[in-house]
Every structure is written in C-alpha cells, then in structure tokens.
Design a protein around this motif. Structure first.
Motif, PDB file in Angstrom:
ATOM      1  N   ILE A 281      -8.205  29.623 -18.121  1.00 33.82           N
ATOM      2  CA  ILE A 281      -6.898  28.948 -18.224  1.00 33.82           C
ATOM      3  C   ILE A 281      -6.661  27.889 -17.310  1.00 33.82           C
ATOM      4  N   LEU A 282      -6.362  26.759 -17.771  1.00 33.44           N
ATOM      5  CA  LEU A 282      -5.874  25.629 -16.802  1.00 33.44           C
ATOM      6  C   LEU A 282      -4.371  25.477 -17.135  1.00 33.44           C
ATOM      7  N   MET A 283      -3.841  25.546 -15.952  1.00 34.09           N
ATOM      8  CA  MET A 283      -2.335  25.133 -16.088  1.00 34.09           C
ATOM      9  C   MET A 283      -2.154  23.692 -15.326  1.00 34.09           C
ATOM     10  N   VAL A 284      -1.493  22.831 -16.309  1.00 36.24           N
ATOM     11  CA  VAL A 284      -1.160  21.411 -15.778  1.00 36.24           C
ATOM     12  C   VAL A 284       0.283  21.260 -15.311  1.00 36.24           C
ATOM     13  N   ASP A 285       0.610  20.872 -13.988  1.00 35.96           N
ATOM     14  CA  ASP A 285       1.599  20.895 -13.313  1.00 35.96           C
ATOM     15  C   ASP A 285       2.663  22.090 -13.563  1.00 35.96           C
ATOM     16  N   ASP A 286       1.764  23.190 -13.928  1.00 38.68           N
ATOM     17  CA  ASP A 286       2.436  24.655 -13.856  1.00 38.68           C
ATOM     18  C   ASP A 286       3.279  24.779 -15.241  1.00 38.68           C
ATOM     19  N   THR A 287       3.319  23.865 -16.124  1.00 38.39           N
ATOM     20  CA  THR A 287       4.040  23.827 -17.389  1.00 38.39           C
ATOM     21  C   THR A 287       3.099  23.906 -18.518  1.00 38.39           C
TER      22      THR A 287
ATOM     23  N   PHE B 202       0.746  -1.357   0.024  1.00 37.78           N
ATOM     24  CA  PHE B 202       0.005   0.131  -0.132  1.00 37.78           C
ATOM     25  C   PHE B 202       0.832   1.298   0.074  1.00 37.78           C
ATOM     26  N   ALA B 203       2.166   1.194   0.507  1.00 38.09           N
ATOM     27  CA  ALA B 203       2.867   2.544   0.697  1.00 38.09           C
ATOM     28  C   ALA B 203       3.321   2.939  -0.625  1.00 38.09           C
ATOM     29  N   GLU B 204       3.718   1.607  -1.323  1.00 37.88           N
ATOM     30  CA  GLU B 204       4.128   1.717  -2.688  1.00 37.88           C
ATOM     31  C   GLU B 204       3.255   2.271  -3.701  1.00 37.88           C
ATOM     32  N   GLU B 205       1.974   2.047  -3.373  1.00 42.57           N
ATOM     33  CA  GLU B 205       0.824   2.277  -4.375  1.00 42.57           C
ATOM     34  C   GLU B 205       0.688   3.563  -4.090  1.00 42.57           C
ATOM     35  N   GLU B 206       0.674   4.211  -2.847  1.00 44.75           N
ATOM     36  CA  GLU B 206       0.345   5.690  -2.459  1.00 44.75           C
ATOM     37  C   GLU B 206       1.397   6.401  -3.175  1.00 44.75           C
ATOM     38  N   ALA B 207       2.676   5.854  -3.029  1.00 53.55           N
ATOM     39  CA  ALA B 207       3.912   6.828  -3.563  1.00 53.55           C
ATOM     40  C   ALA B 207       3.897   7.046  -4.830  1.00 53.55           C
ATOM     41  N   GLU B 208       3.195   5.605  -5.700  1.00 58.03           N
ATOM     42  CA  GLU B 208       3.367   5.647  -7.111  1.00 58.03           C
ATOM     43  C   GLU B 208       2.240   6.789  -7.400  1.00 58.03           C
ATOM     44  N   GLU B 209       0.810   6.716  -6.714  1.00 53.13           N
ATOM     45  CA  GLU B 209      -0.020   7.637  -7.094  1.00 53.13           C
ATOM     46  C   GLU B 209       0.093   8.911  -6.932  1.00 53.13           C
ATOM     47  N   SER B 210       0.778   9.506  -5.600  1.00 54.92           N
ATOM     48  CA  SER B 210       1.157  10.586  -5.374  1.00 54.92           C
ATOM     49  C   SER B 210       2.166  11.255  -6.554  1.00 54.92           C
ATOM     50  N   SER B 211       3.109  10.309  -7.087  1.00 50.77           N
ATOM     51  CA  SER B 211       4.223  10.729  -7.902  1.00 50.77           C
ATOM     52  C   SER B 211       3.600  11.172  -9.397  1.00 50.77           C
ATOM     53  N   SER B 212       2.400  10.258  -9.545  1.00 50.26           N
ATOM     54  CA  SER B 212       1.829  10.556 -10.944  1.00 50.26           C
ATOM     55  C   SER B 212       0.632  11.356 -11.034  1.00 50.26           C
ATOM     56  N   GLU B 213       0.012  11.774  -9.767  1.00 54.62           N
ATOM     57  CA  GLU B 213      -0.974  12.701  -9.883  1.00 54.62           C
ATOM     58  C   GLU B 213      -0.801  14.129 -10.618  1.00 54.62           C
ATOM     59  N   VAL B 214      -1.690  14.490 -11.300  1.00 57.19           N
ATOM     60  CA  VAL B 214      -1.271  15.813 -12.120  1.00 57.19           C
ATOM     61  C   VAL B 214      -1.968  16.973 -11.352  1.00 57.19           C
ATOM     62  N   LYS B 215      -1.356  17.907 -11.335  1.00 52.82           N
ATOM     63  CA  LYS B 215      -1.587  19.127 -10.759  1.00 52.82           C
ATOM     64  C   LYS B 215      -2.435  20.430 -11.448  1.00 52.82           C
ATOM     65  N   PHE B 216      -3.673  20.342 -11.173  1.00 54.24           N
ATOM     66  CA  PHE B 216      -4.640  21.322 -12.002  1.00 54.24           C
ATOM     67  C   PHE B 216      -4.784  22.675 -11.560  1.00 54.24           C
ATOM     68  N   THR B 217      -4.649  23.876 -11.808  1.00 53.03           N
ATOM     69  CA  THR B 217      -4.786  24.906 -11.329  1.00 53.03           C
ATOM     70  C   THR B 217      -5.836  26.017 -12.446  1.00 53.03           C
ATOM     71  N   LEU B 218      -6.570  26.217 -11.817  1.00 56.15           N
ATOM     72  CA  LEU B 218      -7.838  27.064 -12.830  1.00 56.15           C
ATOM     73  C   LEU B 218      -7.756  28.359 -12.568  1.00 56.15           C
ATOM     74  N   TYR B 219      -7.739  29.396 -13.611  1.00 52.78           N
ATOM     75  CA  TYR B 219      -7.652  30.735 -13.515  1.00 52.78           C
ATOM     76  C   TYR B 219      -9.168  31.084 -14.099  1.00 52.78           C
ATOM     77  N   GLN B 220      -9.811  31.850 -13.237  1.00 59.89           N
ATOM     78  CA  GLN B 220     -11.170  32.003 -13.626  1.00 59.89           C
ATOM     79  C   GLN B 220     -11.944  33.165 -12.909  1.00 59.89           C
ATOM     80  N   TYR B 221     -13.037  33.735 -13.674  1.00 60.14           N
ATOM     81  CA  TYR B 221     -14.127  34.498 -12.789  1.00 60.14           C
ATOM     82  C   TYR B 221     -15.146  33.400 -12.242  1.00 60.14           C
ATOM     83  N   LYS B 222     -15.545  33.385 -11.117  1.00 57.39           N
ATOM     84  CA  LYS B 222     -16.572  32.237 -10.623  1.00 57.39           C
ATOM     85  C   LYS B 222     -17.661  32.472 -11.414  1.00 57.39           C
TER      86      LYS B 222
END
Length: 378
Positions: free
Chosen positions: A153-159, A91-111
């Motif tokens: 605008i949606l940023m993916v992993d800040d890149t 389970f520790a390996e699975e969690e580490a793998e998921e956390s390392s592969s999780e994509v970061k999304f940042t949404l720039y918006q007007y609500k």
C-alpha cells in the motif's frame, strides 16, 4: 535595477579617473566655477599660468585618481553585494517552492514480498524519497486502518491510498511524465473491480493497471520505438501472472531451502520473538508442503528450477543482444518489474543457481546498478 546602479557608479568612477581634469593644465572638472559678486573673474577659469600652478601639485593629482578608484571600488562592491543577495533570495525561493511541492510517499510492505520489491525498485530508480512501514505479516496491525488488507500500500501525503503494485507503478509513472495531473485524478483511471477467484473467494482487481494515462504526444516521446508500449505491458503482465508464481516453489523447494528462506524472512521482517521462532520452524515446514500444491496449481515440472531457468532465459531472449534493457538504453517498467520480482531471492540457493545457470546475470547487474544510482531521476 542592480545592474543599472552598478553601471552608473562605474561611469562616475571612470569619469573621475580618466577625465582631462586629472591632467596638469586643466582644472575645469576639479575646481568648480565660483563667481564672486562684483567681480568679472570666475575662480577656476583663470589663465593658463594660474591653472598650471594650481594643478601642478602632486597631492591634488593623487586625490583625483584616488577619487576615481574609490568610485570604481564602491561600484564593484555594490554590484557584488546586490548580485549575491539576489542569488541567495532566488535559491531560497526555489528551495521553499520545492519543499512545499514535494510529495510524501509512505510504503507499507513486507520486505520479502515480490510485489513490494517491484514498487521499491520503481521508487528507487526514479529517485523518489519514501518512508517504509514494515508490516507484521501475522497481526498486520500497521494496516488495520485499511479495508484493503494486502501489501503493498502506498500512501501519498497521508491522504491518497494506492493499492496493488502495478496500479501504484502505473499511477506514479503517469504522474512523473505528465507533471500536470494530480495523483488523485490519475488514480480514477484505475477503478476497482470485485470478482471471484477459482477458490470462490472474492478478490479485488483493477482495470487498466498496465496502462499509462498519457496524451499522444507523451506516448510518442516515452515510446519512440514501434510496439514498445505493447511490449512493456505484455512483460509487466507476464511478471505478475507467471514469473512471480515461480518464486515460492523454488525458495521452498526442499526442507533445507525452506528453512533458509524463513530464516531470511524472519530476519528481515517484523516479527516478535515468539512469532519469529514459530514462523521460522513451523512456517518453513508448512511452506514446504504448500509449495508442492503451488507446483501442481501452476503445472510446474517436478524440478521447479527448470521452470525458473526457462522463464528468465525467455525474458533475456525477448530483450535480445542489441539492447541493454527491454527499454533500450534505460530500464522500462517491465525491466523494473522483472528485476523487482527476482530480487527477493537474493541470498538464497535458488538465486545463486539462477545466476549461474541462466543468461540473466549481465542484465540483472545492469538494472541493479541503475536502480541503486537512481538513474531514472531525470
């Protein structure tokens, strides 16, 4: 290996517990065969009488049973600890793998932007975690780094930067379905195109933005019903080209509605104290007059509510009585797009009128529930 060790320990324990040596009259398995030089007798192999006396003692019998129990207990504890350790490590390996592969999304918006609301509906429905950066609609300092000056605008992993609500949704849906492509590679399929609008202003459009870039097998799996893919694309485009243009004329229809709308915009948006006051009163008055121009531009009726009612009833009729959503048992991209556009009117008079005087309410509540419960997560 853990299972093999456990089996060995168990066998030893069972042998010690159940062997004939634990019975009176048999000492061969308990007392070792010891030969003394010069003697023909091997101790432990004497006659029946000798063996019987030797093993008739209760402590020795109890000791044999205790030894067997000890082996069994040790084997069980060893197996438990080994399995526990392996599961914890797995389970520790699975969690580490998921956390390392999780994509970061940042949404720039007007609500209160309907296009931003579409993207949020998609992200929430699919259970994709994201951060929100609320953009000041006056200064827009939050997106000064971008040459593309609109939201969302949606940023993916800040890149990787995704622009245009429909491009964002098509790219992410392709990514979720294929699971083998990178977002950057999918985005190449939606190239920018510069054109000039009716006012002579240069605008950026995107090719293929209502298409999902899937293989034939993936298309058949996602769209099992004939023509369901074309239907989804048609109504996604309808939401962008028609439905969204009915929002402003309806929420700014009268001076009082315009003021209520800007009160909501200022309350939910990112404004400074002076900007908020200016936007609420001056902006409300300005948008009241602008909504009249929009009504003429889009050839709307004098009572713009009628166009809104007609549009949402047309949408409900297209779904029909046999389907919960246009996507069948689950919302598809058209369901999420229409819901996202209509949602920005919530809390305003235009929304209450629409829910009361059209047939959209049941469908709307179903999509709302699906989005809030992230039903598209799997």
């Amino acid at each position: 290996m853990a299972a093999a060790c456990a089996r060995s320990l168990g066998q030893i324990g069972r042998h010690a517990f159940f062997t004939q040596s634990c019975r009176t009259g048999n000492v061969a398995a308990i007392v070792p065969r010891i030969s003394v030089p010069g003697s023909a007798r091997a101790y432990g192999t004497g006659g029946a009488r000798f063996r019987s006396k030797l093993l008739s003692a209760a402590p020795l019998r109890a000791g044999g049973r205790a030894l067997g129990c000890a082996f069994l207990l040790g084997g069980g504890i060893g197996l438990y600890q080994t399995v526990k350790f392996n599961f914890q490590r797995h389970f520790a390996e699975e969690e580490a793998e998921e956390s390392s592969s999780e994509v970061k999304f940042t949404l720039y918006q007007y609500k209160t932007c309907p296009f931003c609301s579409k993207v949020r509906a998609f992200l929430d429905y699919h259970g994709l975690p994201y951060e929100i950066v609320e953009v000041n609609p006056v200064m827009r300092q939050e997106i000064k780094w971008s040459r593309y000056r609109k939201v969302p605008i949606l940023m993916v992993d800040d890149t990787v930067q995704l622009n245009d609500s429909s491009v964002i949704i098509s790219t992410l849906k392709t990514y979720l379905v294929t699971k083998g492509k990178k977002i950057h590679d999918i985005l190449i399929c939606y190239p920018e195109m510069k054109s000039t609008n009716e006012s002579g202003k240069e605008v950026i459009e995107y090719n293929n933005k209502y298409w999902l870039m899937l293989s034939e097998a993936e298309i058949e799996q996602l769209y099992p019903e004939k023509d369901s893919r074309k239907e989804e694309m048609k109504w996604r485009k309808w939401a962008d080209d028609w439905l969204v243009h009915l929002i402003s004329p309806n929420v700014y229809r009268t001076p009082s509605e315009s003021l209520a709308s800007f009160d909501y915009i200022v309350r939910e948006g990112k404004f400074g104290t002076f900007e908020g006051f200016f936007a609420k009163y001056v902006g409300a008055l300005a948008m009241f007059f602008i909504s009249k121009r929009l009504k003429n531009r889009h050839n709307l009726q004098d009572d713009v509510r009628q166009d809104l009612y007609k549009a949402v009833n047309e949408w409900v009729s297209a779904i029909g009585k046999k389907r919960k959503f246009m996507g069948g048992d689950r919302p598809n991209l058209a369901d999420l797009a229409v819901y996202g556009v209509l949602r920005v009117m919530e809390g305003l008079e235009s929304f209450d009128d629409m829910m009361e005087k059209t047939k959209v309410k049941s469908w709307y509540r179903r999509v709302e529930k699906a989005v809030q419960h992230h039903e598209g997560h799997n």
